[in-house]
Design a protein around this motif. Structure first.
Motif, PDB file in Angstrom:
ATOM      1  N   GLU A  93       0.879  -1.108  -0.022  1.00 20.31           N
ATOM      2  CA  GLU A  93      -0.069   0.215  -0.022  1.00 20.31           C
ATOM      3  C   GLU A  93       0.863   1.383   0.133  1.00 20.31           C
ATOM      4  N   VAL A  94       1.866   1.125   0.495  1.00 19.11           N
ATOM      5  CA  VAL A  94       2.943   2.317   0.553  1.00 19.11           C
ATOM      6  C   VAL A  94       3.948   2.535  -0.409  1.00 19.11           C
ATOM      7  N   PHE A  95       4.915   1.354  -0.465  1.00 19.66           N
ATOM      8  CA  PHE A  95       5.948   1.221  -1.332  1.00 19.66           C
ATOM      9  C   PHE A  95       5.407   1.329  -2.770  1.00 19.66           C
ATOM     10  N   ALA A  96       4.386   0.625  -3.110  1.00 16.59           N
ATOM     11  CA  ALA A  96       3.785   0.790  -4.408  1.00 16.59           C
ATOM     12  C   ALA A  96       3.703   2.129  -5.150  1.00 16.59           C
ATOM     13  N   TYR A  97       3.582   3.109  -4.165  1.00 15.29           N
ATOM     14  CA  TYR A  97       3.308   4.477  -4.764  1.00 15.29           C
ATOM     15  C   TYR A  97       4.477   5.450  -4.462  1.00 15.29           C
ATOM     16  N   LEU A  98       5.109   5.128  -3.454  1.00 17.18           N
ATOM     17  CA  LEU A  98       6.164   5.854  -2.777  1.00 17.18           C
ATOM     18  C   LEU A  98       7.623   5.850  -3.710  1.00 17.18           C
ATOM     19  N   ILE A  99       7.863   4.443  -4.034  1.00 12.94           N
ATOM     20  CA  ILE A  99       9.083   4.357  -4.979  1.00 12.94           C
ATOM     21  C   ILE A  99       9.150   5.029  -6.332  1.00 12.94           C
ATOM     22  N   PRO A 100       7.788   5.091  -6.751  1.00 12.18           N
ATOM     23  CA  PRO A 100       7.994   5.851  -8.151  1.00 12.18           C
ATOM     24  C   PRO A 100       7.968   7.234  -8.028  1.00 12.18           C
ATOM     25  N   ALA A 101       7.511   7.812  -6.741  1.00 10.98           N
ATOM     26  CA  ALA A 101       7.729   9.179  -6.372  1.00 10.98           C
ATOM     27  C   ALA A 101       9.091   9.487  -6.301  1.00 10.98           C
ATOM     28  N   LEU A 102       9.718   8.479  -5.369  1.00 11.48           N
ATOM     29  CA  LEU A 102      11.583   8.922  -5.152  1.00 11.48           C
ATOM     30  C   LEU A 102      12.277   8.885  -6.423  1.00 11.48           C
ATOM     31  N   GLU A 103      11.715   7.848  -7.284  1.00  5.71           N
ATOM     32  CA  GLU A 103      12.573   7.833  -8.388  1.00  5.71           C
ATOM     33  C   GLU A 103      12.503   9.134  -9.351  1.00  5.71           C
ATOM     34  N   GLU A 104      11.328   9.479  -9.483  1.00  2.64           N
ATOM     35  CA  GLU A 104      10.895  10.874 -10.201  1.00  2.64           C
ATOM     36  C   GLU A 104      11.421  11.850  -9.747  1.00  2.64           C
ATOM     37  N   THR A 105      11.720  11.974  -8.374  1.00  5.80           N
ATOM     38  CA  THR A 105      12.352  13.286  -7.584  1.00  5.80           C
ATOM     39  C   THR A 105      13.781  13.163  -7.639  1.00  5.80           C
ATOM     40  N   LEU A 106      14.246  12.178  -7.617  1.00  2.00           N
ATOM     41  CA  LEU A 106      15.759  11.890  -8.089  1.00  2.00           C
ATOM     42  C   LEU A 106      16.214  12.139  -9.229  1.00  2.00           C
ATOM     43  N   ASN A 107      15.413  12.057 -10.570  1.00  2.00           N
ATOM     44  CA  ASN A 107      15.823  12.249 -11.701  1.00  2.00           C
ATOM     45  C   ASN A 107      15.546  13.940 -11.686  1.00  2.00           C
ATOM     46  N   LYS A 108      14.385  14.646 -11.140  1.00  2.00           N
ATOM     47  CA  LYS A 108      14.291  15.938 -11.212  1.00  2.00           C
ATOM     48  C   LYS A 108      15.465  16.594 -10.355  1.00  2.00           C
ATOM     49  N   ALA A 109      15.928  16.174  -9.399  1.00  2.00           N
ATOM     50  CA  ALA A 109      17.061  16.769  -8.812  1.00  2.00           C
ATOM     51  C   ALA A 109      18.429  16.417  -9.497  1.00  2.00           C
ATOM     52  N   LYS A 110      18.595  15.477 -10.292  1.00  2.00           N
ATOM     53  CA  LYS A 110      19.681  15.207 -11.076  1.00  2.00           C
ATOM     54  C   LYS A 110      19.685  16.421 -12.356  1.00  2.00           C
ATOM     55  N   MET A 111      18.516  16.682 -12.713  1.00  2.37           N
ATOM     56  CA  MET A 111      18.336  17.639 -13.912  1.00  2.37           C
ATOM     57  C   MET A 111      18.681  19.090 -13.387  1.00  2.37           C
ATOM     58  N   TRP A 112      18.097  19.392 -12.031  1.00  8.66           N
ATOM     59  CA  TRP A 112      18.491  20.813 -11.318  1.00  8.66           C
ATOM     60  C   TRP A 112      19.920  20.715 -10.699  1.00  8.66           C
ATOM     61  N   ASP A 113      20.400  19.695 -10.715  1.00  4.65           N
ATOM     62  CA  ASP A 113      21.792  19.763 -10.071  1.00  4.65           C
ATOM     63  C   ASP A 113      21.795  19.952  -8.603  1.00  4.65           C
ATOM     64  N   ALA A 114      20.580  19.330  -7.830  1.00  7.84           N
ATOM     65  CA  ALA A 114      20.555  20.004  -6.719  1.00  7.84           C
ATOM     66  C   ALA A 114      21.120  19.309  -5.441  1.00  7.84           C
ATOM     67  N   LEU A 115      21.826  18.324  -5.932  1.00  3.49           N
ATOM     68  CA  LEU A 115      22.849  17.380  -5.080  1.00  3.49           C
ATOM     69  C   LEU A 115      24.169  18.200  -4.974  1.00  3.49           C
ATOM     70  N   ARG A 116      24.593  18.988  -5.900  1.00  6.36           N
ATOM     71  CA  ARG A 116      25.858  19.801  -5.740  1.00  6.36           C
ATOM     72  C   ARG A 116      25.613  21.307  -5.097  1.00  6.36           C
ATOM     73  N   ILE A 117      24.603  21.763  -5.910  1.00  5.89           N
ATOM     74  CA  ILE A 117      24.312  23.125  -5.390  1.00  5.89           C
ATOM     75  C   ILE A 117      23.390  23.328  -4.035  1.00  5.89           C
ATOM     76  N   GLN A 118      23.787  24.153  -3.079  1.00  4.94           N
ATOM     77  CA  GLN A 118      23.225  24.031  -1.772  1.00  4.94           C
ATOM     78  C   GLN A 118      21.887  25.038  -1.976  1.00  4.94           C
ATOM     79  N   LYS A 119      22.078  26.259  -2.616  1.00  6.59           N
ATOM     80  CA  LYS A 119      20.982  27.234  -2.820  1.00  6.59           C
ATOM     81  C   LYS A 119      20.388  27.025  -4.190  1.00  6.59           C
ATOM     82  N   CYS A 120      19.581  25.743  -4.280  1.00  6.04           N
ATOM     83  CA  CYS A 120      18.761  25.306  -5.445  1.00  6.04           C
ATOM     84  C   CYS A 120      17.494  25.505  -5.188  1.00  6.04           C
ATOM     85  N   PHE A 121      16.625  26.101  -6.348  1.00  2.99           N
ATOM     86  CA  PHE A 121      15.124  26.307  -6.229  1.00  2.99           C
ATOM     87  C   PHE A 121      14.450  24.959  -6.013  1.00  2.99           C
TER      88      PHE A 121
END
Length: 235
Positions: A93-121
């Motif tokens: 009930e939880v991981f079936a919807y949370l894991i795709p959300a986390l994968e999408e969030t990591l892809n967006k963070a990679k696009m914004w380069d949020a893992l390297r820039i501290q003050k990221c939008f």
């Protein structure tokens, strides 16, 4: 001279042919031969030793294949509500919807380069909330609308009552101070997991509850039942 030489060769060939025919006519097979003069075919025999370990492994593999085939043919029986565990609920009930959300969030963070820039939008928590709200299976019409987080009605109501600060803490805290707070939270979590600490916290919860229940002193049955509780969760 050449004719005489050829005649002599023909005569010699005829003589040798006559001798061979005479020898073949005189030759007769004997009735029996001694065993020493007969060469019998020898059959090579190998003593094959059985590799029992290999036989056992092959047998176990065959049994596993039969079990897998049997499981594939049998329909899964649903568990009763009393046998369902918390891990089953989280997995289905939880991981079936949370894991795709986390994968999408990591892809967006990679696009914004949020893992390297501290003050990221880009804000990862906001994106997870937005993804889960738009992809809620109970409301399939939200997938077509794809509202932004700050355009959702309930977000607007919450921000009116609890406005956000202008700058998040990730922009204001230096890396050393943020690392110190993270390490503090991790150490606190592992300390609170210890049995002695859990027992002490449970004792103080019960004591607080006893002070808030005036009928605890007058009702012995309630006091006995309350004292027998191993775990207590305050509402």
């Amino acid at each position: 001279m050449a004719g005489k030489g050829t005649d002599r060769k023909k005569a010699k060939d005829k003589a040798s042919a006559n001798e061979n025919s005479d020898n073949l006519a005189a030759f007769t097979l004997p009735d029996s031969l001694p065993c020493s003069e007969i060469e019998f075919a020898v059959i090579l025999k190998r003593n094959n030793r059985a590799n029992w370990q290999k036989i056992v492994e092959e047998r176990e593999e065959e049994l596993k294949e039969l079990e897998r085939y049997k499981e594939s043919k049998t329909e899964p029986t649903p568990k009763s509500p009393f046998l369902r565990t918390e891990s089953d609920y989280i997995k289905n009930e939880v991981f079936a919807y949370l894991i795709p959300a986390l994968e999408e969030t990591l892809n967006k963070a990679k696009m914004w380069d949020a893992l390297r820039i501290q003050k990221c939008f880009f804000n990862g928590i906001d994106h997870i909330v937005q993804y889960l709200w738009n992809n809620n299976p109970r409301y399939p019409n939200r997938k077509t609308r794809k509202l932004h987080l700050f355009n959702m009605p309930w977000i607007r109501e919450h921000l009116q009552k609890h406005p956000r600060p202008y700058y998040p803490k990730s922009w204001l805290w230096p890396e050393d101070y943020a690392a110190t707070l993270i390490q503090k939270s991790v150490r606190q979590y592992f300390v609170q997991r210890e049995e002695e600490v859990q027992e002490m916290r449970e004792f103080w919860r019960k004591l607080d509850m006893e002070h808030n229940l005036p009928e605890m002193d007058t009702n012995p049955f309630l006091a006995k039942k309350f004292a027998s509780l191993q775990t207590f969760h305050k509402n």
